[in-house]
Design a protein around this motif. Sequence first.
Motif, PDB file in Angstrom:
ATOM      1  N   LYS A 112       0.849  -1.202   0.000  1.00  0.00           N
ATOM      2  CA  LYS A 112       0.000   0.000   0.000  1.00  0.00           C
ATOM      3  C   LYS A 112       0.882   1.249   0.000  1.00  0.00           C
ATOM      4  N   LEU A 113       0.273   2.362  -0.437  1.00  0.00           N
ATOM      5  CA  LEU A 113       0.998   3.637  -0.430  1.00  0.00           C
ATOM      6  C   LEU A 113       1.080   4.211   0.984  1.00  0.00           C
ATOM      7  N   GLY A 114       0.023   3.966   1.749  1.00  0.00           N
ATOM      8  CA  GLY A 114      -0.018   4.494   3.117  1.00  0.00           C
ATOM      9  C   GLY A 114      -0.266   5.997   3.163  1.00  0.00           C
ATOM     10  N   ILE A 171      12.009  -3.225 -22.612  1.00  0.00           N
ATOM     11  CA  ILE A 171      10.976  -3.470 -23.637  1.00  0.00           C
ATOM     12  C   ILE A 171       9.620  -2.909 -23.186  1.00  0.00           C
ATOM     13  N   LEU A 172       9.337  -3.049 -21.907  1.00  0.00           N
ATOM     14  CA  LEU A 172       8.067  -2.505 -21.393  1.00  0.00           C
ATOM     15  C   LEU A 172       8.104  -0.979 -21.420  1.00  0.00           C
ATOM     16  N   GLN A 173       9.264  -0.425 -21.095  1.00  0.00           N
ATOM     17  CA  GLN A 173       9.403   1.041 -21.125  1.00  0.00           C
ATOM     18  C   GLN A 173       9.184   1.572 -22.536  1.00  0.00           C
ATOM     19  N   ALA A 228       5.309  -4.106 -13.187  1.00  0.00           N
ATOM     20  CA  ALA A 228       3.846  -4.153 -13.047  1.00  0.00           C
ATOM     21  C   ALA A 228       3.242  -2.806 -13.422  1.00  0.00           C
ATOM     22  N   ALA A 229       3.781  -1.722 -12.869  1.00  0.00           N
ATOM     23  CA  ALA A 229       3.220  -0.392 -13.134  1.00  0.00           C
ATOM     24  C   ALA A 229       3.288  -0.059 -14.623  1.00  0.00           C
ATOM     25  N   VAL A 230       4.440  -0.298 -15.225  1.00  0.00           N
ATOM     26  CA  VAL A 230       4.645   0.098 -16.624  1.00  0.00           C
ATOM     27  C   VAL A 230       3.795  -0.761 -17.566  1.00  0.00           C
ATOM     28  N   ARG A 283       8.422   7.945  -8.494  1.00  0.00           N
ATOM     29  CA  ARG A 283       9.153   8.765  -7.519  1.00  0.00           C
ATOM     30  C   ARG A 283      10.578   9.118  -7.946  1.00  0.00           C
ATOM     31  N   ARG A 284      11.109   8.390  -8.937  1.00  0.00           N
ATOM     32  CA  ARG A 284      12.459   8.721  -9.422  1.00  0.00           C
ATOM     33  C   ARG A 284      12.382   9.231 -10.856  1.00  0.00           C
ATOM     34  N   ASP A 285      13.569   9.502 -11.464  1.00  0.00           N
ATOM     35  CA  ASP A 285      13.527   9.983 -12.848  1.00  0.00           C
ATOM     36  C   ASP A 285      13.931   8.906 -13.840  1.00  0.00           C
ATOM     37  N   ASP A 288      12.027 -16.328  -7.665  1.00  0.00           N
ATOM     38  CA  ASP A 288      12.885 -15.218  -7.208  1.00  0.00           C
ATOM     39  C   ASP A 288      12.140 -14.224  -6.327  1.00  0.00           C
ATOM     40  N   MET A 289      10.823 -14.098  -6.555  1.00  0.00           N
ATOM     41  CA  MET A 289      10.035 -13.125  -5.799  1.00  0.00           C
ATOM     42  C   MET A 289       9.404 -13.703  -4.543  1.00  0.00           C
ATOM     43  N   GLY A 290       9.672 -14.991  -4.282  1.00  0.00           N
ATOM     44  CA  GLY A 290       9.140 -15.603  -3.058  1.00  0.00           C
ATOM     45  C   GLY A 290       7.810 -16.316  -3.242  1.00  0.00           C
ATOM     46  N   ILE A 326       0.545   4.348 -10.118  1.00  0.00           N
ATOM     47  CA  ILE A 326       1.684   4.667  -9.254  1.00  0.00           C
ATOM     48  C   ILE A 326       2.703   3.534  -9.310  1.00  0.00           C
ATOM     49  N   GLY A 327       3.980   3.873  -9.519  1.00  0.00           N
ATOM     50  CA  GLY A 327       5.043   2.869  -9.526  1.00  0.00           C
ATOM     51  C   GLY A 327       5.903   2.991 -10.766  1.00  0.00           C
ATOM     52  N   GLY A 328       7.050   2.318 -10.724  1.00  0.00           N
ATOM     53  CA  GLY A 328       7.953   2.401 -11.863  1.00  0.00           C
ATOM     54  C   GLY A 328       8.567   1.054 -12.197  1.00  0.00           C
TER      55      GLY A 328
HETATM   56  P1  NAP Z   1       8.850  -3.731  -8.135  1.00  0.00           P
HETATM   57  O1  NAP Z   1       9.680  -4.207  -9.262  1.00  0.00           O
HETATM   58  O2  NAP Z   1       9.341  -3.911  -6.750  1.00  0.00           O
HETATM   59  O3  NAP Z   1       8.555  -2.176  -8.396  1.00  0.00           O
HETATM   60  C1  NAP Z   1       7.894  -1.414  -7.464  1.00  0.00           C
HETATM   61  C2  NAP Z   1       7.890   0.022  -7.966  1.00  0.00           C
HETATM   62  O4  NAP Z   1       7.132   0.794  -7.054  1.00  0.00           O
HETATM   63  C3  NAP Z   1       9.277   0.625  -8.059  1.00  0.00           C
HETATM   64  O5  NAP Z   1       9.362   1.420  -9.207  1.00  0.00           O
HETATM   65  C4  NAP Z   1       9.350   1.480  -6.803  1.00  0.00           C
HETATM   66  O6  NAP Z   1      10.119   2.648  -6.991  1.00  0.00           O
HETATM   67  C5  NAP Z   1       7.930   1.910  -6.612  1.00  0.00           C
HETATM   68  N1  NAP Z   1       7.575   2.124  -5.213  1.00  0.00           N
HETATM   69  C6  NAP Z   1       7.793   1.307  -4.163  1.00  0.00           C
HETATM   70  N2  NAP Z   1       7.264   1.832  -3.039  1.00  0.00           N
HETATM   71  C7  NAP Z   1       6.705   3.006  -3.402  1.00  0.00           C
HETATM   72  C8  NAP Z   1       6.002   4.029  -2.695  1.00  0.00           C
HETATM   73  N3  NAP Z   1       5.743   3.921  -1.390  1.00  0.00           N
HETATM   74  N4  NAP Z   1       5.563   5.104  -3.390  1.00  0.00           N
HETATM   75  C9  NAP Z   1       5.784   5.212  -4.711  1.00  0.00           C
HETATM   76  N5  NAP Z   1       6.449   4.294  -5.433  1.00  0.00           N
HETATM   77  C10 NAP Z   1       6.892   3.211  -4.789  1.00  0.00           C
HETATM   78  O7  NAP Z   1       7.383  -4.396  -8.133  1.00  0.00           O
HETATM   79  P2  NAP Z   1       6.455  -4.875  -9.349  1.00  0.00           P
HETATM   80  O8  NAP Z   1       6.455  -3.898 -10.462  1.00  0.00           O
HETATM   81  O9  NAP Z   1       5.172  -5.267  -8.704  1.00  0.00           O
HETATM   82  O10 NAP Z   1       7.163  -6.183  -9.867  1.00  0.00           O
HETATM   83  C11 NAP Z   1       7.408  -7.252  -8.964  1.00  0.00           C
HETATM   84  C12 NAP Z   1       8.148  -8.353  -9.709  1.00  0.00           C
HETATM   85  O11 NAP Z   1       7.292  -8.940 -10.670  1.00  0.00           O
HETATM   86  C13 NAP Z   1       9.377  -7.845 -10.422  1.00  0.00           C
HETATM   87  O12 NAP Z   1      10.402  -8.794 -10.353  1.00  0.00           O
HETATM   88  C14 NAP Z   1       8.914  -7.722 -11.833  1.00  0.00           C
HETATM   89  O13 NAP Z   1       9.983  -7.876 -12.760  1.00  0.00           O
HETATM   90  C15 NAP Z   1       7.899  -8.875 -11.940  1.00  0.00           C
HETATM   91  N6  NAP Z   1       6.891  -8.535 -12.953  1.00  0.00           N
HETATM   92  C16 NAP Z   1       7.197  -8.821 -14.243  1.00  0.00           C
HETATM   93  C17 NAP Z   1       6.318  -8.491 -15.244  1.00  0.00           C
HETATM   94  C18 NAP Z   1       6.702  -8.780 -16.647  1.00  0.00           C
HETATM   95  O14 NAP Z   1       7.811  -9.208 -16.899  1.00  0.00           O
HETATM   96  N7  NAP Z   1       5.833  -8.597 -17.634  1.00  0.00           N
HETATM   97  C19 NAP Z   1       5.104  -7.851 -14.939  1.00  0.00           C
HETATM   98  C20 NAP Z   1       4.819  -7.554 -13.604  1.00  0.00           C
HETATM   99  C21 NAP Z   1       5.750  -7.890 -12.617  1.00  0.00           C
HETATM  100  P3  NAP Z   1      11.735   2.590  -7.147  1.00  0.00           P
HETATM  101  O15 NAP Z   1      11.984   2.103  -8.527  1.00  0.00           O
HETATM  102  O16 NAP Z   1      12.145   3.994  -6.901  1.00  0.00           O
HETATM  103  O17 NAP Z   1      12.208   1.650  -6.085  1.00  0.00           O
END
Ligand code: NAP
Length: 328
Positions: free
Chosen positions: A120-122, A187-189, A158-160, A178-180, A259-261, A153-155
Motif C-alpha cells: 500500500k501507499l499508506g 521493452i516494457l518502457q 507491473a506499473a509500466v 518517484r524517481r527519474d 525469485d520473488m518468493g 503509481i510505480g515504476g
Molecule cells: P517492483 O519491481 O518492486 O517495483 C515497485 C515500484 O514501485 C518501483 O518502481 C518502486 O520505486 C515503486 N515504489 C515502491 N514503493 C513506493 C512508494 N511507497 N511510493 C511510490 N512508489 C513506490 O514491483 P512490481 O512492479 O510489482 O514487480 C514485482 C516483480 O514482478 C518484479 O520482479 C517484476 O519484474 C515482476 N513482474 C514482471 C512483469 C513482466 O515481466 N511482464 C510484470 C509484472 C511484474 P523505485 O523504482 O524507486 O524503487
Amino acid sequence: MGLTHTYDVVIVGAGPAGMCAALYTGRSMLKTAVLERGIPGGELLNTEKLDDWIGEKSILGWELAKKFEEHSREFGAEYVTANVTRVTRREDGMFDTVTDGDDVYRSPAVIVTAGGTPVKLGIPGEMEFSGKGVSYCAICDGAFFKQQVIVVIGGGDAAVEEADFLTRYASKVYVIHRRDEFRASRILQERLRANPKVEVLWSTVPEEIVGDGQGLMSGIVLRNVKTDAVRTLDATGCFVFVGFRPNTGIIDAHFDHDDMGYVLTDTTMQTSIKGLFAAGDLRSQLTRQVTTAVGDATTAAIGVEKYLKARAEGGHAIDPHGSGGYAV
Ligand code: NAP
C-alpha cells in the motif's frame, strides 16, 4: 495451551481459492477445516464489482464471496475464525496448523491459500477510496474506467505494463514515479513511451487521494520531490503497483519458490513439502485472477484426495498422468 483438532485436510485462507478447495474436499467426503482470520472472501472483499466471472455479466465482490462460502459449506466444510501463525510438517508426515490462540489443527494434508498483499501507499484517502477509484488490479478493474483520466503509481514492471494495458479503457493515463528513471524492463518502457495516451510524471510522489464529496475518488495530490511543488491532478482512478508480497511466512520450513518468493508447485499444486499444497495468489503463476485461483484450488483439492489415498495405501502411488507422483 490450546486444543488439538483432527481433520483430513486443513485449508488456510478463505479467499476464492480456499473456498473452492473446501467445496471440492468436502465433496470428496474429506473432513475439512477452513481457517480464516477475517470474513470469508479474501480479495473479493476488496473488489467493488467483477465483470469477468464467467456467467455473471456483473457481480459485486462481496456478493460472489457470499455465494462461494454458502456453496462450499453445502458439502460440509467447517469454517473457523482463526489467525494461523504457522504450518509445520511433523516427523510422522502429519501437519500441525497452529493458531495464535495455540489451537492445533492436525491433518495429513494442508492447502495453503493465504494469498498475498499488494503493498500500500499508506497515504490519506487510499483506504477510504479503495474500490471507489483506488485499485490494485488492472485486469480486474480497468474496464470500469472507460474514457476516464486515471493515474498509475510505480515504476516497476507491473506499473509500466499495466499502465499500457489500462489505455485500452482510459482516455489518459498518468504514470507517477518517484524517481527519474523506471526500474521496469527496457521493452516494457519502450512500449509505454510509444503509447500516446500515457504521460509520465517523473520524480513525483502521491500525497493524498481526494474525493468528490459523494464517496468517489476525484483527484490525487502530487508532490514533485525535486521542486517540492504540490498540485492536485483530477483523476477518477488510481492504480497502485508498488509491489506485492505473497503471504508465505506461516510455512515453517524451506519450500521451493521463485525469485520473488512465490510458492512453486507441481501440476497437482503440491509444493516441495510433501502433503502441503498451494493455490491462489501466493503461488508462482502468470496471472492472479479469481478464475485461475479457483482452477488451481480445484486441482489442489483433487491432488489432496489422491495424495491421501496413496498415503493410506502405503504411499508411492504414481499419478498415471505423470504429474509428479505421490511418494509419501
Ligand atoms: P517492483 O519491481 O518492486 O517495483 C515497485 C515500484 O514501485 C518501483 O518502481 C518502486 O520505486 C515503486 N515504489 C515502491 N514503493 C513506493 C512508494 N511507497 N511510493 C511510490 N512508489 C513506490 O514491483 P512490481 O512492479 O510489482 O514487480 C514485482 C516483480 O514482478 C518484479 O520482479 C517484476 O519484474 C515482476 N513482474 C514482471 C512483469 C513482466 O515481466 N511482464 C510484470 C509484472 C511484474 P523505485 O523504482 O524507486 O524503487
